[in-house]
Design a protein around this motif. Structure first.
Motif, PDB file in Angstrom:
ATOM      1  N   ILE A   1      -0.288   7.341 -10.468  1.00 20.46           N
ATOM      2  CA  ILE A   1       0.281   8.497 -11.164  1.00 20.46           C
ATOM      3  C   ILE A   1       1.248   7.960 -12.213  1.00 20.46           C
ATOM      4  CG2 ILE A   1       1.589  10.639 -10.915  1.00 20.46           C
ATOM      5  CD1 ILE A   1       0.737  10.614  -7.939  1.00 20.46           C
ATOM      6  N   SER A   2       0.895   8.147 -13.486  1.00 20.32           N
ATOM      7  CA  SER A   2       1.717   7.573 -14.550  1.00 20.32           C
ATOM      8  C   SER A   2       1.411   8.241 -15.878  1.00 20.32           C
ATOM      9  CB  SER A   2       1.447   6.064 -14.665  1.00 20.32           C
ATOM     10  OG  SER A   2       2.235   5.496 -15.681  1.00 20.32           O
ATOM     11  N   GLU A   3       2.363   8.216 -16.774  1.00 19.40           N
ATOM     12  CA  GLU A   3       2.155   8.561 -18.180  1.00 19.40           C
ATOM     13  C   GLU A   3       3.137   7.742 -19.000  1.00 19.40           C
ATOM     14  OE1 GLU A   3       3.411  12.680 -19.058  1.00 19.40           O
ATOM     15  OE2 GLU A   3       2.919  13.161 -17.012  1.00 19.40           O
ATOM     16  N   PRO A   4       2.808   7.542 -20.264  1.00 18.61           N
ATOM     17  CA  PRO A   4       3.678   6.698 -21.102  1.00 18.61           C
ATOM     18  C   PRO A   4       5.134   7.152 -21.058  1.00 18.61           C
ATOM     19  CG  PRO A   4       1.624   7.153 -22.242  1.00 18.61           C
ATOM     20  CD  PRO A   4       1.605   7.974 -20.995  1.00 18.61           C
ATOM     21  N   GLY A   5       6.012   6.196 -20.790  1.00 19.00           N
ATOM     22  CA  GLY A   5       7.446   6.464 -20.781  1.00 19.00           C
ATOM     23  C   GLY A   5       7.988   7.004 -19.476  1.00 19.00           C
ATOM     24  N   LYS A   6       7.128   7.216 -18.468  1.00 17.75           N
ATOM     25  CA  LYS A   6       7.589   7.845 -17.234  1.00 17.75           C
ATOM     26  C   LYS A   6       7.318   6.997 -16.000  1.00 17.75           C
ATOM     27  CE  LYS A   6       7.393  12.591 -18.905  1.00 17.75           C
ATOM     28  NZ  LYS A   6       6.931  13.981 -18.640  1.00 17.75           N
ATOM     29  N   GLY A   7       7.183   5.709 -16.169  1.00 18.95           N
ATOM     30  CA  GLY A   7       6.998   4.835 -15.019  1.00 18.95           C
ATOM     31  C   GLY A   7       5.641   5.013 -14.368  1.00 18.95           C
ATOM     32  N   CYS A   8       5.532   4.499 -13.146  1.00 15.98           N
ATOM     33  CA  CYS A   8       4.251   4.552 -12.433  1.00 15.98           C
ATOM     34  C   CYS A   8       4.509   4.637 -10.929  1.00 15.98           C
ATOM     35  CB  CYS A   8       3.407   3.316 -12.755  1.00 15.98           C
ATOM     36  SG  CYS A   8       1.877   3.194 -11.798  1.00 15.98           S
ATOM     37  N   VAL A   9       3.657   5.400 -10.238  1.00 19.61           N
ATOM     38  CA  VAL A   9       3.681   5.460  -8.777  1.00 19.61           C
ATOM     39  C   VAL A   9       2.277   5.146  -8.276  1.00 19.61           C
ATOM     40  CG1 VAL A   9       4.046   6.876  -6.728  1.00 19.61           C
ATOM     41  CG2 VAL A   9       5.509   7.197  -8.731  1.00 19.61           C
ATOM     42  N   LEU A  10       2.185   4.093  -7.465  1.00 26.21           N
ATOM     43  CA  LEU A  10       0.929   3.768  -6.790  1.00 26.21           C
ATOM     44  C   LEU A  10       1.023   4.284  -5.358  1.00 26.21           C
ATOM     45  CD1 LEU A  10      -1.740   2.302  -6.103  1.00 26.21           C
ATOM     46  CD2 LEU A  10      -0.394   0.212  -5.775  1.00 26.21           C
ATOM     47  N   SER A  11       0.052   5.132  -4.971  1.00 26.56           N
ATOM     48  CA  SER A  11       0.064   5.696  -3.623  1.00 26.56           C
ATOM     49  C   SER A  11      -1.304   5.470  -2.980  1.00 26.56           C
ATOM     50  CB  SER A  11       0.378   7.192  -3.670  1.00 26.56           C
ATOM     51  OG  SER A  11       0.348   7.745  -2.369  1.00 26.56           O
ATOM     52  N   ILE A  12      -1.307   4.877  -1.777  1.00 25.30           N
ATOM     53  CA  ILE A  12      -2.552   4.627  -1.037  1.00 25.30           C
ATOM     54  C   ILE A  12      -2.374   5.162   0.379  1.00 25.30           C
ATOM     55  CG2 ILE A  12      -4.256   2.931  -0.318  1.00 25.30           C
ATOM     56  CD1 ILE A  12      -3.131   1.017  -2.377  1.00 25.30           C
ATOM     57  N   THR A  13      -3.297   6.042   0.800  1.00 25.61           N
ATOM     58  CA  THR A  13      -3.269   6.604   2.154  1.00 25.61           C
ATOM     59  C   THR A  13      -4.442   6.039   2.946  1.00 25.61           C
ATOM     60  OG1 THR A  13      -2.251   8.644   1.339  1.00 25.61           O
ATOM     61  CG2 THR A  13      -3.290   8.722   3.507  1.00 25.61           C
ATOM     62  N   PHE A  14      -4.124   5.205   3.944  1.00 22.86           N
ATOM     63  CA  PHE A  14      -5.154   4.583   4.775  1.00 22.86           C
ATOM     64  C   PHE A  14      -5.370   5.421   6.036  1.00 22.86           C
ATOM     65  CE2 PHE A  14      -3.139   1.118   2.449  1.00 22.86           C
ATOM     66  CZ  PHE A  14      -4.222   0.379   1.998  1.00 22.86           C
ATOM     67  N   PRO A  15      -6.611   5.856   6.310  1.00 26.11           N
ATOM     68  CA  PRO A  15      -6.871   6.535   7.597  1.00 26.11           C
ATOM     69  C   PRO A  15      -6.643   5.557   8.753  1.00 26.11           C
ATOM     70  CG  PRO A  15      -8.700   6.823   6.053  1.00 26.11           C
ATOM     71  CD  PRO A  15      -7.814   5.767   5.477  1.00 26.11           C
ATOM     72  N   LEU A  16      -6.037   6.033   9.821  1.00 19.26           N
ATOM     73  CA  LEU A  16      -5.720   5.163  10.953  1.00 19.26           C
ATOM     74  C   LEU A  16      -6.987   4.965  11.784  1.00 19.26           C
ATOM     75  CD1 LEU A  16      -3.123   3.779  11.799  1.00 19.26           C
ATOM     76  CD2 LEU A  16      -2.714   5.620  13.413  1.00 19.26           C
ATOM     77  N   ALA A  17      -7.854   4.052  11.325  1.00 17.68           N
ATOM     78  CA  ALA A  17      -9.166   3.842  11.946  1.00 17.68           C
ATOM     79  C   ALA A  17      -9.188   2.551  12.745  1.00 17.68           C
ATOM     80  CB  ALA A  17     -10.248   3.814  10.862  1.00 17.68           C
ATOM     81  N   ASP A  18     -10.334   2.315  13.446  1.00 15.93           N
ATOM     82  CA  ASP A  18     -10.476   1.114  14.279  1.00 15.93           C
ATOM     83  C   ASP A  18     -10.410  -0.174  13.463  1.00 15.93           C
ATOM     84  OD1 ASP A  18     -10.719   2.681  16.486  1.00 15.93           O
ATOM     85  OD2 ASP A  18     -12.908   2.690  16.498  1.00 15.93           O
ATOM     86  N   THR A  19     -10.819  -0.105  12.182  1.00 17.43           N
ATOM     87  CA  THR A  19     -10.793  -1.299  11.330  1.00 17.43           C
ATOM     88  C   THR A  19      -9.376  -1.773  11.046  1.00 17.43           C
ATOM     89  OG1 THR A  19     -10.925   0.177   9.418  1.00 17.43           O
ATOM     90  CG2 THR A  19     -12.986  -0.798  10.203  1.00 17.43           C
ATOM     91  N   ILE A  20      -8.405  -0.919  11.295  1.00 21.26           N
ATOM     92  CA  ILE A  20      -6.998  -1.246  11.038  1.00 21.26           C
ATOM     93  C   ILE A  20      -6.288  -1.686  12.323  1.00 21.26           C
ATOM     94  CG2 ILE A  20      -4.776  -0.187  10.442  1.00 21.26           C
ATOM     95  CD1 ILE A  20      -6.202   1.400   8.313  1.00 21.26           C
ATOM     96  N   LEU A  21      -6.680  -1.078  13.435  1.00 14.25           N
ATOM     97  CA  LEU A  21      -5.972  -1.325  14.691  1.00 14.25           C
ATOM     98  C   LEU A  21      -6.249  -2.712  15.247  1.00 14.25           C
ATOM     99  CD1 LEU A  21      -6.549   2.135  16.358  1.00 14.25           C
ATOM    100  CD2 LEU A  21      -4.484   1.333  15.229  1.00 14.25           C
ATOM    101  N   LYS A  22      -5.287  -3.238  15.969  1.00  9.41           N
ATOM    102  CA  LYS A  22      -5.356  -4.593  16.510  1.00  9.41           C
ATOM    103  C   LYS A  22      -6.295  -4.644  17.714  1.00  9.41           C
ATOM    104  CE  LYS A  22      -2.135  -8.181  18.064  1.00  9.41           C
ATOM    105  NZ  LYS A  22      -0.716  -8.458  18.363  1.00  9.41           N
ATOM    106  N   ASN A  23      -7.068  -5.720  17.795  1.00  7.65           N
ATOM    107  CA  ASN A  23      -7.855  -5.973  19.000  1.00  7.65           C
ATOM    108  C   ASN A  23      -7.872  -7.472  19.264  1.00  7.65           C
ATOM    109  OD1 ASN A  23     -10.123  -7.174  17.488  1.00  7.65           O
ATOM    110  ND2 ASN A  23     -10.522  -5.063  16.817  1.00  7.65           N
TER     111      ASN A  23
END
Length: 533
Positions: A507-529
């Motif tokens: 989310i960004s526009e010239p002169g107004k900085g930038c925000v990077l946002s990532i939402t990861f689903p809490l799935a088995d590929t993320i959880l520890k095993n």
């Protein structure tokens, strides 16, 4: 002046407001575009790009307003189906059109919808279209429920007709005619011995046939069946009559009077004499063509959606593999540049001072000190380089400490202040996922230092029951997010997020900085095993 088509359907009557001396912006305000309970989308007619969408459209399609502004009509509709092409053609000719088409949501799910689209020209002479989208999925389900209810009523009527079978023939015929007046099905009464079938008047309304005296022979009915299905229908009916069954039901295709084909279902109660022989059938025939077509269309839409999803998955997998390969090549290239341009020069300088010290003289000690300084600096640079590239950094330090270290090192040599907020259950996540988080943070900090000219930045990593959310913001110069070719750094971030079914939103526009946002689903590929811990 705005040019609005005259013959707008009644559904759009709320939109046809007095337009005299009104600009296009005034019109949109009058239409209560943003606050409408109906899903409304504004398109550019020439390009098909989405210009504006209200909250109802965002909710229906599953996109945010910002996301929809980067999309076109091909993203939210199946523009290749005939009904959509016909709508565009009719709209071009008359200024507006209505059609039932296939809508596509952000999650890839398709749904039947009725859209009404009208063209207008704004103050600058540019053609735009306002399109209203109505999800008719519930209507189809409701129709099926109604049809099921109708079938029960007809079955009850058939049972009732059988109970009246002892009445005189004319009385029965009058009663069937009375039922037919309140039914959308064709009621009929077949006396097998005389081979006379009395048919209700609704046969003309549903199938176009006007039957003299409402009476036909069974051989005449067979003529209406499709040749390739006729023998199978007759065989099933004959087998049922020869058994001791009390009911008969079958589905087949038949020809209407105008030559078109109808899908029909017929059902009947069988009246038998004291010896068990079938002497009479009292039943009804229903035209289920619309339901059959809708079910086929929905089935085809599901098949096409699955194929598109499979193609997208294959493409994503290929893109991820290519991005990983490219990232490795870039890392090797970066290592080579660092070794050549920095460490090689430091060691070269150390060697030069060492050669001068070998010659002796009053400056020998100074040369040896310089040799030692350059050698130690080279060792320190090698340590930093290996520290950055080490894959076991997460295992040895942990994600939180690794991020703290990169923030500390960055602020030591760059005029930027970076804050870090952590609310994350690190021990429950596998190291591969935490390494990817670290690489994304590393990549975005590098982007901020190279391009943003920011003085402040913030990193947030929080977790709830369903998601892990990474956010990195800065107060820099910003950039146009829709512009192509924003850089391999952004592509790497997007690819790493996609490998965990997450989307990286800038989310960004010239002169107004930038925000990077990532939402990861809490799935088995993320959880520890045990395997990946």
């Amino acid at each position: 002046m705005l040019k609005i088509p005259k013959n707008i359907p009644k559904k759009q009557s709320d939109y046809t407001i007095k337009l005299k001396a009104k600009s296009s912006d005034d019109l949109l305000r009058q239409l209560a575009f943003d606050n409408s309970l109906q899903a409304n989308v504004l398109f550019s007619v020439s390009s098909g790009k989405i210009i504006l969408a209200n909250e109802a459209a965002c909710k229906l399609l599953g996109y945010s307003k910002t996301e929809l502004l980067t999309k076109s009509r091909s993203t939210i509709f199946d523009i290749n189906e005939g009904s959509f092409k016909k709508l565009l053609k009719e709209r071009a000719a008359g200024g507006h059109s209505t059609a039932i088409v296939t809508g596509i949501k952000k999650n890839g799910k398709v749904f039947p919808c009725e859209i009404t689209s009208a063209i207008f020209i704004n103050d600058y002479g540019i053609e735009k279209s306002i399109t209203t989208i109505v999800d008719i999925t519930q209507n189809i389900r409701k129709q099926k429920k109604i049809d099921a209810g109708k079938e029960k009523i007809i079955n009850d009527n058939i049972v009732a007709a059988q109970a009246k079978s002892d009445n005189i023939e004319m009385a029965n015929r009058e009663w069937i005619k009375y039922i037919a007046k309140s039914s959308y099905d064709v009621m009929w009464d077949w006396h097998i011995i005389t081979d006379e079938i009395y048919v209700g008047d609704s046969v003309e309304e549903l199938f176009g046939y006007k039957i003299q005296n409402n009476t036909v022979k069974s051989k005449d009915v067979r003529k209406y069946l499709l040749p390739q299905e006729r023998d199978a229908v007759v065989k099933k009916l004959t087998t049922t009559l020869a058994s001791n069954m009390k009911t008969w039901k079958d589905t087949c295709r038949c020809k209407r009077q105008d030559g078109s084909i109808a899908f029909v279902t017929s059902r009947a109660s069988i009246v038998r004499n004291e010896k068990g022989k079938a002497v009479r059938l009292i039943g009804a025939t229903q035209d289920i063509s619309m339901i059959h077509e809708l079910e086929n269309k929905l089935a085809n839409q599901i098949i096409m959606a699955k194929k598109r999803l499979e193609q997208e998955i294959k493409l994503k997998e290929f893109q991820i593999a290519e991005a990983v390969k490219y990232a490795r090549d870039m890392e090797r290239s970066a290592i080579g540049i660092e070794l050549h341009d920095n460490i090689n020069q430091l060691l070269g300088a150390a060697k030069l001072y060492l050669e001068m010290a070998k010659k002796g003289g009053e400056d020998t000690e100074m040369y040896l000190n310089r040799t030692s300084e350059y050698t130690l600096t080279a060792i320190d640079e090698i340590r930093k380089l290996t520290h950055t590239l080490r894959k076991d950094i997460i295992k040895s330090l942990g994600l939180s400490q690794a991020i703290h270290n990169i923030i500390r090192d960055t602020m030591e040599i760059n005029p930027v202040k970076i804050s870090f907020k952590l609310n994350f259950t690190e021990h429950s996540m596998n190291n591969e996922f935490k390494l990817n988080i670290f690489r994304i943070v590393q990549e975005q900090i590098n982007n901020i230092l190279k391009h943003s000219k920011a003085t402040e930045a913030g990193i947030s990593l929080v977790q709830n029951k369903k998601f892990i959310i990474l956010s990195i913001s800065d107060n820099g110069v910003g950039f146009i997010t829709t512009k192509k070719g924003n850089g391999i750094g952004i592509d790497n971030i997007v690819t790493r997020a996609a490998s965990y079914n997450a989307t990286a939103n800038f989310i960004s526009e010239p002169g107004k900085g930038c925000v990077l946002s990532i939402t990861f689903p809490l799935a088995d590929t993320i959880l520890k095993n045990k395997k990946n811990s």
